[in-house]
Design a protein around this motif. Sequence first.
Motif, PDB file in Angstrom:
ATOM      1  N   GLN A 122      22.691  67.034  18.768  1.00 40.49           N
ATOM      2  CA  GLN A 122      21.809  67.874  19.151  1.00 40.49           C
ATOM      3  C   GLN A 122      23.746  69.124  18.501  1.00 40.49           C
ATOM      4  O   GLN A 122      24.424  68.677  18.720  1.00 40.49           O
ATOM      5  CB  GLN A 122      22.107  67.819  20.477  1.00 40.49           C
ATOM      6  CG  GLN A 122      21.904  69.577  21.448  1.00 40.49           C
ATOM      7  CD  GLN A 122      21.895  69.578  22.801  1.00 40.49           C
ATOM      8  OE1 GLN A 122      22.293  68.376  22.741  1.00 40.49           O
ATOM      9  NE2 GLN A 122      21.453  70.285  23.172  1.00 40.49           N
ATOM     10  N   GLU A 123      23.186  70.670  18.353  1.00 42.42           N
ATOM     11  CA  GLU A 123      24.225  70.959  17.088  1.00 42.42           C
ATOM     12  C   GLU A 123      24.439  72.238  18.422  1.00 42.42           C
ATOM     13  O   GLU A 123      22.946  72.653  18.354  1.00 42.42           O
ATOM     14  CB  GLU A 123      23.833  72.059  16.135  1.00 42.42           C
ATOM     15  CG  GLU A 123      23.987  70.566  15.025  1.00 42.42           C
ATOM     16  CD  GLU A 123      23.632  71.380  13.796  1.00 42.42           C
ATOM     17  OE1 GLU A 123      24.053  72.518  13.842  1.00 42.42           O
ATOM     18  OE2 GLU A 123      24.245  70.032  12.902  1.00 42.42           O
ATOM     19  N   ILE A 124      24.826  72.888  19.111  1.00 41.49           N
ATOM     20  CA  ILE A 124      25.265  74.161  20.402  1.00 41.49           C
ATOM     21  C   ILE A 124      26.172  75.115  19.430  1.00 41.49           C
ATOM     22  O   ILE A 124      27.334  74.417  19.403  1.00 41.49           O
ATOM     23  CB  ILE A 124      25.231  73.302  21.525  1.00 41.49           C
ATOM     24  CG1 ILE A 124      24.393  72.607  22.201  1.00 41.49           C
ATOM     25  CG2 ILE A 124      26.174  74.935  22.813  1.00 41.49           C
ATOM     26  CD1 ILE A 124      25.177  71.883  23.433  1.00 41.49           C
TER      27      ILE A 124
ATOM     28  N   GLU B  41      28.720  69.604  18.560  1.00 41.14           N
ATOM     29  CA  GLU B  41      27.663  68.295  18.165  1.00 41.14           C
ATOM     30  C   GLU B  41      27.599  66.799  18.918  1.00 41.14           C
ATOM     31  O   GLU B  41      28.847  66.591  19.049  1.00 41.14           O
ATOM     32  CB  GLU B  41      27.502  68.587  16.606  1.00 41.14           C
ATOM     33  CG  GLU B  41      26.522  67.244  15.647  1.00 41.14           C
ATOM     34  CD  GLU B  41      26.413  67.306  14.438  1.00 41.14           C
ATOM     35  OE1 GLU B  41      25.823  66.102  14.352  1.00 41.14           O
ATOM     36  OE2 GLU B  41      27.136  67.648  13.898  1.00 41.14           O
TER      37      GLU B  41
END
Length: 300
Positions: free
Chosen positions: A213-215, A209
Amino acid sequence: MRREDLGDLMAFQTVAEERSFTRAAARLGTSQSSLSLIVRRLEERLGVRLLTRTTRSLAPTEAGERLLAALAPAFGSIEQELEALGQYRERPAGNFRITATQHAIDTVLWPSLSTVLRRYPDIKVELFSDLALTDIVAERFDAGVRFGEQVEKDMVAVRIAPDARLVVVGAPAYLAGRPTPLTPRELTQHDCINTRLPTYGGFYAWEFEKDGQEIRVRVDGQLVFNDIRQVLSATLDGYGLAFLFEDMVRDHLADGRLVQLLDDWTPPFAGYHLYYPSRRHASPAFSLLVEALRYHAPGS
């Protein structure tokens, strides 16, 4: 209901939970043949088949599942009441089963409980190491340990550790001559050491994160483990990159045996919490264990 009926029902519940007459007999301290006879007698008395048996497996039938669902809260309540009677003893006493990851046991549970158990010899604790998100009610645990965000809303949650953090690390020998990943997506170009989680039925997807934005990245590599201690060992030996708890690698980072990557993509998150059913009676012994584990922030 006759007294022997309760014994037969408890025997059936144990067999159904263990999915094995052998394991159930060992748990109850009886013979496999006696247990089989008890369950057969119960089925004949009820007029329904409760268990499906083959040469390789054993499982409850639909009727068996329905009976199990009714027995679990009833016997659970009886056990809690019997345990609560410990408050009338001079010293706190009781048997408690707690499920947690090995990391939680090593870093939080055992350091705190070892001192308490030495002072209270009548308290007995079973620490069960498991990576799965175990249903503690169904599996008859008194409590479990998860990260704060994983605890179900109908559970009592007690923080027992500070915030945690997972970090990407690699040995200098592995990184030599390879491009340094600048974003989580670039990890797919590297050998990464995977961890298999039974709850998810596959490999753990590394979570990152940054700026909201989370990936989630599914990495690949030559090695897979279900114990992060082996992941650390293989990382130190230069087999690839790993996603490990910061407290596990702090000393290795300090002495240069490991290098940390993607630091700005790995913020801290809610640490370990002890959780248990809200309807559970808090016996003196259990309350003592909870207080021994409760986390107190520095300066509080």
